[in-house]
Design a protein around this motif. Sequence first.
Motif, PDB file in Angstrom:
ATOM      1  N   ILE A  66     -76.158   4.810 -53.223  1.00 56.42           N
ATOM      2  CA  ILE A  66     -76.756   5.918 -53.965  1.00 56.42           C
ATOM      3  C   ILE A  66     -75.701   6.930 -54.380  1.00 56.42           C
ATOM      4  O   ILE A  66     -75.721   7.447 -55.509  1.00 56.42           O
ATOM      5  CB  ILE A  66     -77.849   6.591 -53.113  1.00 56.42           C
ATOM      6  CG1 ILE A  66     -79.029   5.634 -52.915  1.00 56.42           C
ATOM      7  CG2 ILE A  66     -78.333   7.883 -53.760  1.00 56.42           C
ATOM      8  CD1 ILE A  66     -80.101   6.162 -51.991  1.00 56.42           C
ATOM      9  N   ASN A  67     -74.759   7.220 -53.496  1.00 56.49           N
ATOM     10  CA  ASN A  67     -73.724   8.206 -53.805  1.00 56.49           C
ATOM     11  C   ASN A  67     -72.886   7.781 -55.004  1.00 56.49           C
ATOM     12  O   ASN A  67     -72.531   8.598 -55.857  1.00 56.49           O
ATOM     13  CB  ASN A  67     -72.827   8.416 -52.586  1.00 56.49           C
ATOM     14  CG  ASN A  67     -73.588   8.893 -51.372  1.00 56.49           C
ATOM     15  OD1 ASN A  67     -74.514   9.689 -51.486  1.00 56.49           O
ATOM     16  ND2 ASN A  67     -73.224   8.407 -50.202  1.00 56.49           N
ATOM     17  N   GLY A  68     -72.571   6.482 -55.084  1.00 60.67           N
ATOM     18  CA  GLY A  68     -71.807   5.990 -56.223  1.00 60.67           C
ATOM     19  C   GLY A  68     -72.590   6.042 -57.525  1.00 60.67           C
ATOM     20  O   GLY A  68     -72.047   6.398 -58.572  1.00 60.67           O
ATOM     21  N   LEU A  69     -73.876   5.689 -57.452  1.00 62.32           N
ATOM     22  CA  LEU A  69     -74.714   5.742 -58.647  1.00 62.32           C
ATOM     23  C   LEU A  69     -74.845   7.170 -59.165  1.00 62.32           C
ATOM     24  O   LEU A  69     -74.768   7.422 -60.374  1.00 62.32           O
ATOM     25  CB  LEU A  69     -76.094   5.165 -58.338  1.00 62.32           C
ATOM     26  CG  LEU A  69     -76.165   3.654 -58.084  1.00 62.32           C
ATOM     27  CD1 LEU A  69     -77.573   3.261 -57.643  1.00 62.32           C
ATOM     28  CD2 LEU A  69     -75.758   2.877 -59.330  1.00 62.32           C
ATOM     29  N   ILE A  70     -75.035   8.114 -58.253  1.00 63.39           N
ATOM     30  CA  ILE A  70     -75.168   9.523 -58.650  1.00 63.39           C
ATOM     31  C   ILE A  70     -73.867  10.029 -59.265  1.00 63.39           C
ATOM     32  O   ILE A  70     -73.872  10.751 -60.277  1.00 63.39           O
ATOM     33  CB  ILE A  70     -75.569  10.385 -57.447  1.00 63.39           C
ATOM     34  CG1 ILE A  70     -76.985  10.021 -56.962  1.00 63.39           C
ATOM     35  CG2 ILE A  70     -75.484  11.862 -57.797  1.00 63.39           C
ATOM     36  CD1 ILE A  70     -78.069  10.312 -57.960  1.00 63.39           C
ATOM     37  N   LYS A 105     -73.406   3.695 -44.657  1.00 64.42           N
ATOM     38  CA  LYS A 105     -71.998   3.605 -44.254  1.00 64.42           C
ATOM     39  C   LYS A 105     -71.189   4.743 -44.857  1.00 64.42           C
ATOM     40  O   LYS A 105     -70.360   5.369 -44.182  1.00 64.42           O
ATOM     41  CB  LYS A 105     -71.406   2.256 -44.698  1.00 64.42           C
ATOM     42  CG  LYS A 105     -71.811   1.055 -43.859  1.00 64.42           C
ATOM     43  CD  LYS A 105     -71.132  -0.195 -44.380  1.00 64.42           C
ATOM     44  CE  LYS A 105     -71.521  -1.433 -43.569  1.00 64.42           C
ATOM     45  NZ  LYS A 105     -70.967  -1.387 -42.211  1.00 64.42           N
ATOM     46  N   ASP A 106     -71.415   5.006 -46.133  1.00 61.58           N
ATOM     47  CA  ASP A 106     -70.686   6.069 -46.818  1.00 61.58           C
ATOM     48  C   ASP A 106     -71.012   7.436 -46.206  1.00 61.58           C
ATOM     49  O   ASP A 106     -70.120   8.255 -45.973  1.00 61.58           O
ATOM     50  CB  ASP A 106     -71.039   6.052 -48.305  1.00 61.58           C
ATOM     51  CG  ASP A 106     -70.105   6.904 -49.133  1.00 61.58           C
ATOM     52  OD1 ASP A 106     -68.889   6.836 -48.901  1.00 61.58           O
ATOM     53  OD2 ASP A 106     -70.587   7.641 -50.005  1.00 61.58           O
ATOM     54  N   ASP A 107     -72.292   7.669 -45.941  1.00 57.76           N
ATOM     55  CA  ASP A 107     -72.692   8.941 -45.339  1.00 57.76           C
ATOM     56  C   ASP A 107     -72.143   9.082 -43.920  1.00 57.76           C
ATOM     57  O   ASP A 107     -71.684  10.162 -43.522  1.00 57.76           O
ATOM     58  CB  ASP A 107     -74.217   9.060 -45.308  1.00 57.76           C
ATOM     59  CG  ASP A 107     -74.813   9.251 -46.693  1.00 57.76           C
ATOM     60  OD1 ASP A 107     -74.045   9.579 -47.616  1.00 57.76           O
ATOM     61  OD2 ASP A 107     -76.029   9.053 -46.859  1.00 57.76           O
ATOM     62  N   VAL A 149     -82.338  12.793 -53.865  1.00 51.91           N
ATOM     63  CA  VAL A 149     -82.810  11.419 -53.897  1.00 51.91           C
ATOM     64  C   VAL A 149     -83.020  10.871 -52.486  1.00 51.91           C
ATOM     65  O   VAL A 149     -83.970  10.125 -52.228  1.00 51.91           O
ATOM     66  CB  VAL A 149     -81.815  10.533 -54.672  1.00 51.91           C
ATOM     67  CG1 VAL A 149     -82.163   9.066 -54.530  1.00 51.91           C
ATOM     68  CG2 VAL A 149     -81.793  10.927 -56.145  1.00 51.91           C
ATOM     69  N   LYS A 150     -82.160  11.264 -51.551  1.00 46.05           N
ATOM     70  CA  LYS A 150     -82.223  10.734 -50.185  1.00 46.05           C
ATOM     71  C   LYS A 150     -83.180  11.500 -49.287  1.00 46.05           C
ATOM     72  O   LYS A 150     -83.240  11.250 -48.085  1.00 46.05           O
ATOM     73  CB  LYS A 150     -80.820  10.720 -49.575  1.00 46.05           C
ATOM     74  CG  LYS A 150     -79.902   9.702 -50.206  1.00 46.05           C
ATOM     75  CD  LYS A 150     -78.547   9.647 -49.548  1.00 46.05           C
ATOM     76  CE  LYS A 150     -77.684  10.832 -49.896  1.00 46.05           C
ATOM     77  NZ  LYS A 150     -76.296  10.667 -49.405  1.00 46.05           N
ATOM     78  N   GLY A 151     -83.923  12.449 -49.855  1.00 46.10           N
ATOM     79  CA  GLY A 151     -84.911  13.169 -49.074  1.00 46.10           C
ATOM     80  C   GLY A 151     -84.353  14.277 -48.217  1.00 46.10           C
ATOM     81  O   GLY A 151     -84.922  14.617 -47.175  1.00 46.10           O
ATOM     82  N   GLN A 152     -83.243  14.868 -48.625  1.00 42.89           N
ATOM     83  CA  GLN A 152     -82.618  15.952 -47.859  1.00 42.89           C
ATOM     84  C   GLN A 152     -82.831  17.301 -48.535  1.00 42.89           C
ATOM     85  O   GLN A 152     -81.995  18.190 -48.433  1.00 42.89           O
ATOM     86  CB  GLN A 152     -81.112  15.666 -47.711  1.00 42.89           C
ATOM     87  CG  GLN A 152     -80.809  14.387 -46.955  1.00 42.89           C
ATOM     88  CD  GLN A 152     -79.336  14.007 -47.007  1.00 42.89           C
ATOM     89  OE1 GLN A 152     -78.620  14.377 -47.936  1.00 42.89           O
ATOM     90  NE2 GLN A 152     -78.879  13.271 -46.005  1.00 42.89           N
ATOM     91  N   GLY A 153     -83.977  17.434 -49.192  1.00 43.55           N
ATOM     92  CA  GLY A 153     -84.232  18.665 -49.936  1.00 43.55           C
ATOM     93  C   GLY A 153     -84.281  19.900 -49.070  1.00 43.55           C
ATOM     94  O   GLY A 153     -83.797  20.967 -49.473  1.00 43.55           O
ATOM     95  N   TYR A 154     -84.852  19.789 -47.865  1.00 40.57           N
ATOM     96  CA  TYR A 154     -84.956  20.977 -47.003  1.00 40.57           C
ATOM     97  C   TYR A 154     -83.582  21.492 -46.599  1.00 40.57           C
ATOM     98  O   TYR A 154     -83.341  22.705 -46.592  1.00 40.57           O
ATOM     99  CB  TYR A 154     -85.773  20.641 -45.755  1.00 40.57           C
ATOM    100  CG  TYR A 154     -85.823  21.786 -44.763  1.00 40.57           C
ATOM    101  CD1 TYR A 154     -86.707  22.843 -44.953  1.00 40.57           C
ATOM    102  CD2 TYR A 154     -84.995  21.804 -43.648  1.00 40.57           C
ATOM    103  CE1 TYR A 154     -86.751  23.898 -44.057  1.00 40.57           C
ATOM    104  CE2 TYR A 154     -85.027  22.849 -42.751  1.00 40.57           C
ATOM    105  CZ  TYR A 154     -85.913  23.895 -42.953  1.00 40.57           C
ATOM    106  OH  TYR A 154     -85.941  24.944 -42.067  1.00 40.57           O
ATOM    107  N   SER A 155     -82.684  20.590 -46.282  1.00 42.73           N
ATOM    108  CA  SER A 155     -81.368  20.993 -45.787  1.00 42.73           C
ATOM    109  C   SER A 155     -80.342  21.184 -46.892  1.00 42.73           C
ATOM    110  O   SER A 155     -79.203  21.556 -46.612  1.00 42.73           O
ATOM    111  CB  SER A 155     -80.845  19.953 -44.795  1.00 42.73           C
ATOM    112  OG  SER A 155     -80.688  18.698 -45.430  1.00 42.73           O
TER     113      SER A 155
END
Length: 450
Positions: free
Chosen positions: A301-305, A203-205, A245-251
């Motif tokens: 995840i965004n809040g935890l980070i 939702k946040d993303d 953490v969310k697997g967006q390393g390539y981008s």
Amino acid sequence: MACNSTGGACGSDGGGGGCYKDNAGDENRKPSTNMITTCLKCKATQATVFTGGDGGGRFCPECFRSNLYGKFKLAVTSNALISPTDKILVAFSGGPSSRVALQFVSEMQLKAQNNFNATANRDRSLPVFGVGVAFIDESEINSVTSSNLDKAIEDIKAIVSTLPPPTKELHVVPIRNIFSTKTNDGKEMLKNLMSAVDDVTGKDDLLTHLRMLCLQKIAIENGYTKLVLGSCTSRIACHVLAATVKGQGYSLAADIQYADARWEVPVVLPLRDCPLQELNILCNLDSLKIVEIFNESRAGINGLISSFVKILQEENPSRECTIVRTAGKLTPFPFNRIPEVDVDDANMASQRRQKKFNLRPIESLPPESFCPICNSPMSCNSNLEPMREHFRAACCSSCQYQILPEEPSSMEEFYSFLPESLIARAKNGNQKWIREKIQDCLLLDDEDES
């Protein structure tokens, strides 16, 4: 300052001279108070502003402001983020980052205007870039009373009206406008789309992606050529860890550069080197009004980070800068450059950046495919047109996991709630990739078909 505990020469200078022990004999003696409180930059005025991070230190108010504005200006000039022919749209959320971004862009415009007025030969003067301000009304998603929203909008109008000339146009646009049609105001569509996402991180993303689509729509409809975001070092540091953490390393490299031209209206980040702590200090020093109407706290995840990075920053004021500097070593994408314009200075800055990162010309690189939802570049090009039955396959793995429903029936419903602009952009991008992929197999008009 380190000293040899066994006696002899001071270890800090390798030769005995200069150690504060030499003249006093008191090992607990400290440097004088005047040395500690003197501004590091002018070395003449008492320091009253103390900062952390890579650019940290002690400053007097004047030098602190000059130092922070210098970071902004260096980012703009070194990366050709703003040219005289531009029409700039500043995304204004009301927080300290966007407030400082608006202030600095306005000051740069004022200086350009004064230089233009002072030029004797007007015919040879460069034009002065235009500036507009966009505020996205997210009251349909965030619980805000109408009275508080009205007061916030009035405060924003007052802020924009008091900026130095030239006059800035203010756009206050509800986020539901990206769903609006002749028969639908978009409010119900927005509500249904957000309700279709169960994951709090998703939702946040998704809200972040919809906000960008709304800003792009404002910029396109009003003829703006650049979109300025107030993303600072602190926000980017959180994004670096969250994306990993969310697997967006390539981008990841695509989102943290000074410029991002994958969008129809290129996005620029002139505050990339400015920590939030320093932006807050400047707002306090210059009495820059902050209008925080919507909840800026992140979820999942965004809040935890964000909480994790805050703790790291408290332990070591350089942590945020270190994270961003480390991520900055990633190789940028071809679209992480501003398209060349006719202004010589901007072209030179673009060429220097291309040489610095060893970027090949765009024409020599294979086209990228992008996620229909978040617009992230994908490591492999999809040959599926993102219609209903193939939409999931066309999305990046992060959006598949965080945002998209798993059940086929729910996925069908989710697709029906998407704004038409998002679906159209996905189709156009995929069709462009297909055309470029088969370009070598196409016959030119002047070629013999036989």
